[in-house]
Design an enzyme around this catalytic site. Sequence first.
Site, PDB file in Angstrom:
ATOM      1  N   ASP A  10      11.427  16.286   6.568  1.00  0.00           N
ATOM      2  CA  ASP A  10      12.332  17.458   6.730  1.00  0.00           C
ATOM      3  C   ASP A  10      13.288  17.256   7.333  1.00  0.00           C
ATOM      4  O   ASP A  10      14.151  16.578   7.586  1.00  0.00           O
ATOM      5  CB  ASP A  10      11.575  17.057   8.264  1.00  0.00           C
ATOM      6  CG  ASP A  10      11.079  18.627   8.836  1.00  0.00           C
ATOM      7  OD1 ASP A  10      11.273  19.661   7.693  1.00  0.00           O
ATOM      8  OD2 ASP A  10      11.124  18.374   9.661  1.00  0.00           O
ATOM      9  N   GLY A  11      14.386  18.229   7.851  1.00  0.00           N
ATOM     10  CA  GLY A  11      15.467  18.560   7.732  1.00  0.00           C
ATOM     11  C   GLY A  11      16.583  18.820   7.386  1.00  0.00           C
ATOM     12  O   GLY A  11      17.359  18.682   7.877  1.00  0.00           O
ATOM     13  N   ASN A  12      16.263  19.347   5.826  1.00  0.00           N
ATOM     14  CA  ASN A  12      17.230  19.788   5.157  1.00  0.00           C
ATOM     15  C   ASN A  12      18.250  20.581   5.270  1.00  0.00           C
ATOM     16  O   ASN A  12      18.931  20.791   5.151  1.00  0.00           O
ATOM     17  CB  ASN A  12      16.225  19.623   3.606  1.00  0.00           C
ATOM     18  CG  ASN A  12      16.116  18.697   3.294  1.00  0.00           C
ATOM     19  OD1 ASN A  12      16.223  17.570   3.482  1.00  0.00           O
ATOM     20  ND2 ASN A  12      14.895  18.735   2.152  1.00  0.00           N
ATOM     21  N   TRP A  15      19.781  20.542   8.556  1.00  0.00           N
ATOM     22  CA  TRP A  15      21.470  19.461   7.998  1.00  0.00           C
ATOM     23  C   TRP A  15      22.188  20.567   6.945  1.00  0.00           C
ATOM     24  O   TRP A  15      23.974  20.525   7.885  1.00  0.00           O
ATOM     25  CB  TRP A  15      21.265  18.184   7.176  1.00  0.00           C
ATOM     26  CG  TRP A  15      21.536  17.398   6.608  1.00  0.00           C
ATOM     27  CD1 TRP A  15      22.489  16.654   6.645  1.00  0.00           C
ATOM     28  CD2 TRP A  15      22.380  18.053   5.815  1.00  0.00           C
ATOM     29  NE1 TRP A  15      22.928  15.577   6.634  1.00  0.00           N
ATOM     30  CE2 TRP A  15      23.553  16.511   5.867  1.00  0.00           C
ATOM     31  CE3 TRP A  15      23.008  18.842   4.280  1.00  0.00           C
ATOM     32  CZ2 TRP A  15      24.132  16.296   4.528  1.00  0.00           C
ATOM     33  CZ3 TRP A  15      24.278  18.418   3.832  1.00  0.00           C
ATOM     34  CH2 TRP A  15      25.016  17.408   3.647  1.00  0.00           C
ATOM     35  N   ARG A  23      21.122  27.068   2.955  1.00  0.00           N
ATOM     36  CA  ARG A  23      19.773  25.211   2.909  1.00  0.00           C
ATOM     37  C   ARG A  23      19.475  24.957   1.593  1.00  0.00           C
ATOM     38  O   ARG A  23      19.368  23.694   1.850  1.00  0.00           O
ATOM     39  CB  ARG A  23      18.746  26.280   3.097  1.00  0.00           C
ATOM     40  CG  ARG A  23      18.509  27.023   4.666  1.00  0.00           C
ATOM     41  CD  ARG A  23      17.253  28.257   5.012  1.00  0.00           C
ATOM     42  NE  ARG A  23      16.576  27.051   4.955  1.00  0.00           N
ATOM     43  CZ  ARG A  23      15.678  26.519   6.090  1.00  0.00           C
ATOM     44  NH1 ARG A  23      16.556  26.127   7.243  1.00  0.00           N
ATOM     45  NH2 ARG A  23      14.597  25.443   5.750  1.00  0.00           N
ATOM     46  N   HIS A  27      18.714  20.884   0.618  1.00  0.00           N
ATOM     47  CA  HIS A  27      17.600  20.264  -0.652  1.00  0.00           C
ATOM     48  C   HIS A  27      18.383  19.548  -1.220  1.00  0.00           C
ATOM     49  O   HIS A  27      17.598  18.376  -2.120  1.00  0.00           O
ATOM     50  CB  HIS A  27      16.954  21.563   0.037  1.00  0.00           C
ATOM     51  CG  HIS A  27      15.840  22.021   0.224  1.00  0.00           C
ATOM     52  ND1 HIS A  27      15.228  21.686   0.981  1.00  0.00           N
ATOM     53  CD2 HIS A  27      15.923  23.671   0.155  1.00  0.00           C
ATOM     54  CE1 HIS A  27      15.056  22.692   2.161  1.00  0.00           C
ATOM     55  NE2 HIS A  27      15.682  23.776   1.801  1.00  0.00           N
ATOM     56  N   SER A  55       5.068  22.469   0.774  1.00  0.00           N
ATOM     57  CA  SER A  55       4.071  22.697   1.361  1.00  0.00           C
ATOM     58  C   SER A  55       3.448  23.916   1.208  1.00  0.00           C
ATOM     59  O   SER A  55       4.502  24.964   0.470  1.00  0.00           O
ATOM     60  CB  SER A  55       3.593  22.524   3.090  1.00  0.00           C
ATOM     61  OG  SER A  55       3.398  23.845   4.308  1.00  0.00           O
ATOM     62  N   ASP A  57       1.910  26.301   2.560  1.00  0.00           N
ATOM     63  CA  ASP A  57       2.821  26.863   3.791  1.00  0.00           C
ATOM     64  C   ASP A  57       3.866  27.728   3.448  1.00  0.00           C
ATOM     65  O   ASP A  57       4.348  28.128   3.699  1.00  0.00           O
ATOM     66  CB  ASP A  57       3.183  27.010   4.894  1.00  0.00           C
ATOM     67  CG  ASP A  57       1.577  26.658   5.993  1.00  0.00           C
ATOM     68  OD1 ASP A  57       0.040  27.720   4.921  1.00  0.00           O
ATOM     69  OD2 ASP A  57       0.935  25.506   6.500  1.00  0.00           O
ATOM     70  N   TRP A  59       5.285  28.441   1.178  1.00  0.00           N
ATOM     71  CA  TRP A  59       6.079  29.971   0.606  1.00  0.00           C
ATOM     72  C   TRP A  59       6.130  31.285   1.256  1.00  0.00           C
ATOM     73  O   TRP A  59       6.295  32.472   0.443  1.00  0.00           O
ATOM     74  CB  TRP A  59       3.708  30.116   0.351  1.00  0.00           C
ATOM     75  CG  TRP A  59       3.752  29.556  -1.728  1.00  0.00           C
ATOM     76  CD1 TRP A  59       2.688  28.381  -1.166  1.00  0.00           C
ATOM     77  CD2 TRP A  59       4.342  29.906  -2.484  1.00  0.00           C
ATOM     78  NE1 TRP A  59       2.634  27.984  -2.811  1.00  0.00           N
ATOM     79  CE2 TRP A  59       2.943  28.803  -4.030  1.00  0.00           C
ATOM     80  CE3 TRP A  59       5.349  30.526  -3.751  1.00  0.00           C
ATOM     81  CZ2 TRP A  59       3.790  28.863  -5.293  1.00  0.00           C
ATOM     82  CZ3 TRP A  59       5.308  30.259  -4.717  1.00  0.00           C
ATOM     83  CH2 TRP A  59       4.806  30.169  -5.357  1.00  0.00           C
ATOM     84  N   LEU A 121       5.522   0.825  -9.054  1.00  0.00           N
ATOM     85  CA  LEU A 121       5.564   1.569  -7.709  1.00  0.00           C
ATOM     86  C   LEU A 121       4.899   3.238  -8.129  1.00  0.00           C
ATOM     87  O   LEU A 121       4.697   3.796  -9.560  1.00  0.00           O
ATOM     88  CB  LEU A 121       6.758   2.513  -7.821  1.00  0.00           C
ATOM     89  CG  LEU A 121       6.814   3.590  -6.717  1.00  0.00           C
ATOM     90  CD1 LEU A 121       6.200   2.813  -5.016  1.00  0.00           C
ATOM     91  CD2 LEU A 121       8.430   3.832  -6.099  1.00  0.00           C
ATOM     92  N   ARG A 179       4.784  15.926  14.261  1.00  0.00           N
ATOM     93  CA  ARG A 179       3.849  17.009  13.967  1.00  0.00           C
ATOM     94  C   ARG A 179       3.419  16.005  12.055  1.00  0.00           C
ATOM     95  O   ARG A 179       4.451  15.558  12.072  1.00  0.00           O
ATOM     96  CB  ARG A 179       3.721  18.468  13.787  1.00  0.00           C
ATOM     97  CG  ARG A 179       4.528  18.809  13.304  1.00  0.00           C
ATOM     98  CD  ARG A 179       4.243  20.456  13.617  1.00  0.00           C
ATOM     99  NE  ARG A 179       5.694  21.104  12.867  1.00  0.00           N
ATOM    100  CZ  ARG A 179       6.980  20.906  13.910  1.00  0.00           C
ATOM    101  NH1 ARG A 179       6.685  21.519  15.391  1.00  0.00           N
ATOM    102  NH2 ARG A 179       8.206  21.801  13.559  1.00  0.00           N
TER     103      ARG A 179
HETATM  104  C1  FPP Z   1      11.706  20.431   4.477  1.00  0.00           C
HETATM  105  O1  FPP Z   1      13.148  21.004   5.354  1.00  0.00           O
HETATM  106  C2  FPP Z   1      11.805  20.286   3.020  1.00  0.00           C
HETATM  107  C3  FPP Z   1      11.749  20.729   2.059  1.00  0.00           C
HETATM  108  C4  FPP Z   1      10.795  22.414   2.707  1.00  0.00           C
HETATM  109  C5  FPP Z   1      12.020  20.713   0.804  1.00  0.00           C
HETATM  110  C6  FPP Z   1      11.729  19.641   0.569  1.00  0.00           C
HETATM  111  C7  FPP Z   1      12.765  18.994  -0.899  1.00  0.00           C
HETATM  112  C8  FPP Z   1      13.601  17.797  -1.261  1.00  0.00           C
HETATM  113  C9  FPP Z   1      13.840  16.873  -0.530  1.00  0.00           C
HETATM  114  C10 FPP Z   1      14.473  18.586  -2.638  1.00  0.00           C
HETATM  115  C11 FPP Z   1      14.078  17.099  -3.267  1.00  0.00           C
HETATM  116  C12 FPP Z   1      12.175  17.174  -3.333  1.00  0.00           C
HETATM  117  C13 FPP Z   1      12.035  16.009  -4.997  1.00  0.00           C
HETATM  118  C14 FPP Z   1      10.942  15.623  -4.569  1.00  0.00           C
HETATM  119  C15 FPP Z   1      13.393  16.562  -5.706  1.00  0.00           C
HETATM  120  P1  FPP Z   1      12.816  21.995   5.980  1.00  0.00           P
HETATM  121  O2  FPP Z   1      14.039  23.363   5.319  1.00  0.00           O
HETATM  122  O3  FPP Z   1      12.195  22.053   6.661  1.00  0.00           O
HETATM  123  O4  FPP Z   1      14.280  21.418   6.796  1.00  0.00           O
HETATM  124  P2  FPP Z   1      14.566  22.748   8.234  1.00  0.00           P
HETATM  125  O5  FPP Z   1      13.375  22.105   9.300  1.00  0.00           O
HETATM  126  O6  FPP Z   1      15.413  21.320   9.073  1.00  0.00           O
HETATM  127  O7  FPP Z   1      14.507  23.937   8.148  1.00  0.00           O
END
Ligand code: FPP
Length: 236
Positions: A10-12, A15, A23, A27, A55, A57, A59, A121, A179
């Site tokens: 989380d946090g992409n 960030w 956003r 990712h 997730s 959700d 979508w 792995l 959570r």
């Molecule tokens: C949650 O951050 C992250 C996601 C919904 C996407 C996760 C995807 C990646 C890490 C990209 C690469 C993954 C693979 C398997 C190649 P958020 O968007 O909810 O962040 P926020 O809470 O800061 O909005």
Amino acid sequence: MGLHVGIIMDGNGRWAQRRRRHRIVGHRIGARSVRRVVEAAPALGIGTLTLFAFSSDNWARPPAEVAGLFRLFRRYLRSETERCRKAGVRLRIIGRRSRLPVDLLEAIQDAEARTVDGTRLRLRVAIDYSSRAAIVAATHRLAVVPTEAEFRQALSRAIHDDLPSVDLDLLIRTGGERRLSDFLLFEAAYAELYFSDTAWPDFGAAHLEAALRAYARRDRRFGRIDAGLGEVRSAS
Ligand code: FPP
């Protein structure tokens, strides 16, 4: 077997937004963190790594972000499959497949087939995954009142057609929230929880190592009491 570690990445988005970028940039940089933790995991004693990438959700996010994520997953699978195969990483995608775009599905099938011999792995990436939906889907597969073992098997089959059920030892969530967000609810019954304030794009091998050090200090009792405490109690 090694430890089973799950990560809610989380946090992409935040960030990227902090840097005034889209956003999807978060990712994209987050995909590099995936590579770092996958490379570091076996040496840290991790046998199974389950990553929450999308997730059910999610979508509800803007269509452009959803499409951007699927594009990223597809590119990641295409570029990383060979690297995984050489490193002995067996890749599986868990979750609901029926709503995924065809080109992503093809990349998934190819990646799973080409890494099938990996034993160093077991990497599971959750896409269109909802633990509640998986639990409900598992019940649809069972005709009679199941034993726990039968239920576990049905649950595994609900998220992938060839997957052993593995309890989670450690659940990591990055990005500061605390959570579970519908991730591995059944499998995490006795998981140790580790919350990191580091945003996923900044997460790397050193952060994973710190989480495992914290895990090693935990006292996992599975509902029992410490041997020493038992003696005190029976003496009083
Ligand atoms: C949650 O951050 C992250 C996601 C919904 C996407 C996760 C995807 C990646 C890490 C990209 C690469 C993954 C693979 C398997 C190649 P958020 O968007 O909810 O962040 P926020 O809470 O800061 O909005």
